[in-house]
Design an enzyme around this catalytic site. Structure first.
Site, mmCIF file in Angstrom:
data_model
loop_
_atom_site.group_PDB
_atom_site.id
_atom_site.type_symbol
_atom_site.label_atom_id
_atom_site.label_comp_id
_atom_site.label_asym_id
_atom_site.label_seq_id
_atom_site.Cartn_x
_atom_site.Cartn_y
_atom_site.Cartn_z
ATOM 1 N N ASP A 171 0.505 -1.115 -0.135
ATOM 2 C CA ASP A 171 0.036 -0.191 0.145
ATOM 3 C C ASP A 171 0.365 1.058 -0.184
ATOM 4 O OD1 ASP A 171 -2.053 -1.898 -0.432
ATOM 5 O OD2 ASP A 171 -3.357 -0.938 2.356
ATOM 6 N N ASP A 172 0.263 2.374 -0.512
ATOM 7 C CA ASP A 172 0.603 3.542 -0.236
ATOM 8 C C ASP A 172 2.406 4.884 -1.283
ATOM 9 O OD1 ASP A 172 -1.434 3.309 2.420
ATOM 10 O OD2 ASP A 172 0.149 3.699 2.967
ATOM 11 N N HIS A 223 -5.405 2.758 -4.359
ATOM 12 C CA HIS A 223 -6.060 2.987 -2.791
ATOM 13 C C HIS A 223 -6.555 3.907 -2.220
ATOM 14 C CE1 HIS A 223 -4.694 2.111 1.361
ATOM 15 N NE2 HIS A 223 -3.750 3.462 1.287
ATOM 16 N N HIS A 242 -5.219 10.305 -0.138
ATOM 17 C CA HIS A 242 -5.051 8.543 0.944
ATOM 18 C C HIS A 242 -5.764 9.684 1.883
ATOM 19 C CE1 HIS A 242 -4.023 6.101 4.300
ATOM 20 N NE2 HIS A 242 -3.463 5.379 3.449
ATOM 21 N N HIS A 296 3.356 -2.314 2.906
ATOM 22 C CA HIS A 296 3.698 -0.916 2.563
ATOM 23 C C HIS A 296 5.168 -0.753 2.408
ATOM 24 C CE1 HIS A 296 0.606 -0.756 5.376
ATOM 25 N NE2 HIS A 296 0.445 -0.077 4.854
HETATM 26 ZN ZN LIG Z 1 -2.835 3.516 2.658
#
Ligand SMILES: [Zn+2]
Length: 306
Positions: A118-119, A169, A173, A263
């Site tokens: 993620d991210d 995602h 965010h 991540h």
């Molecule tokens: Zn995230």
């Protein structure tokens, strides 16, 4: 319906019963008991929204076997995202070990696992992670922050070209439980548009920021044909732990169908190192393969089980 309204309704009901008890319409004991039940229900509704596992608000993919059948995301339904039945036989079958070559001959093994990140994209860690995955010939899934994908489209293209699944995602965010319907719609639509612009493909998998979702979030995901994918293994790699700790936590929870949350990115404001995750992944791929797990991207799993 948004979680704030659900909680508000439960808490309001609790207050009403307390007031009715105070007025003497019902016994105080009964009023307190009923109020306590409503308070617990409100808190339980919030817990279900922030707990990554479970289907209280609609179908959430927590394991590979939960993925919608035949690689097709079901049409939106009024009650939230309803996917097709789990892949037939996917839990029972004994797949091939990951020999490093997709499509290698089937030998009984431990099953399938998916590493998800993620991210990102987030240089230099996404680059380094892609290097590790390439060297080990393993495929993974990246849930991208589209705003960052705009800044580093070359990383997105590289991930796609090297056989990884690119999922969404968010555009930015955000905690989706706090967004209005319109904000949710715009965030997802913009995120999809950006990724489509870079990859030429509509993303079909979505990981909500923090894994949080309520009825409203699930309905928006279904309306935009996104399968909501959370995880079953969370080593909490963002908390500053070392590669051995990340490695150990994943290995302890390894099982057929496991989806591992890692991540490769961080908020542009914090800029944490993700080197420990990159290093842990190199160790994990080797050890998981030794245990017979076939490491797959989400698309790859759906292809294999089609
Ligand atoms: Zn995230």
């Amino acid at each position: 319906m948004r979680i704030v309204y659900i909680m508000g309704a439960f808490y309001l009901a609790a207050l009403v019963f307390l007031w009715v008890g105070r007025l003497g319409k019902i016994s105080r004991k009964l009023a307190v008991t009923v109020s306590a039940v409503f308070l617990l229900a409100g808190s339980g509704a919030l817990a279900a929204a922030v707990y990554p596992i479970g289907n209280s608000y609609g179908k959430t993919v927590n394991r590979l076997q939960d993925l919608p059948g035949n690689g097709v995301v079901a049409a939106p339904s009024p009650g939230g995202a309803e996917f097709a039945a789990p892949l037939p036989g996917s839990a029972a079958q004994k797949p091939a070990p990951d020999s490093g070559k997709t499509g290698s001959p089937a030998i009984p093994s431990g099953g399938y696992m998916a590493l998800t990140f993620d991210d990102g994209p987030y240089p230099p860690y996404t680059d380094r992670l892609l290097d590790v995955l390439k060297e080990k010939k393993a495929h993974a899934t990246f849930f991208l922050v589209a705003e960052q994908a705009q800044r580093h489209p070359e990383l997105v293209k590289r991930a796609l070209a090297e056989g990884h699944t690119v999922g969404l995602h968010a555009f930015r965010h955000r905690d989706f439980l706090k967004l209005t319907e319109e904000e949710k719609q715009k965030n997802l639509a913009q995120g999809k548009k950006v990724l489509h612009g870079i990859t030429g493909k509509e993303p079909v998998y979505w990981r909500p920021p923090h894994g949080f979702r309520d009825f409203s979030v699930m309905e928006e995901a279904a309306a935009q044909n996104l399968a909501v994918v959370n995880w079953s293994v969370i080593p909490r790699d963002w908390t500053g732990i070392g590669k051995q700790e990340i490695y150990g936590r994943v290995m302890a929870k390894a099982e057929d169908g496991a989806i591992v949350l890692l991540h490769d990115g961080d908020s542009p404001f914090y800029k944490a190192s993700r080197q420990a995750t990159v290093d842990a992944v190199a160790l994990l791929i080797d050890s998981l393969r030794e245990k017979g797990y076939h490491l797959v991207s989400l698309e790859e799993y759906q292809e294999i089980n089609r």
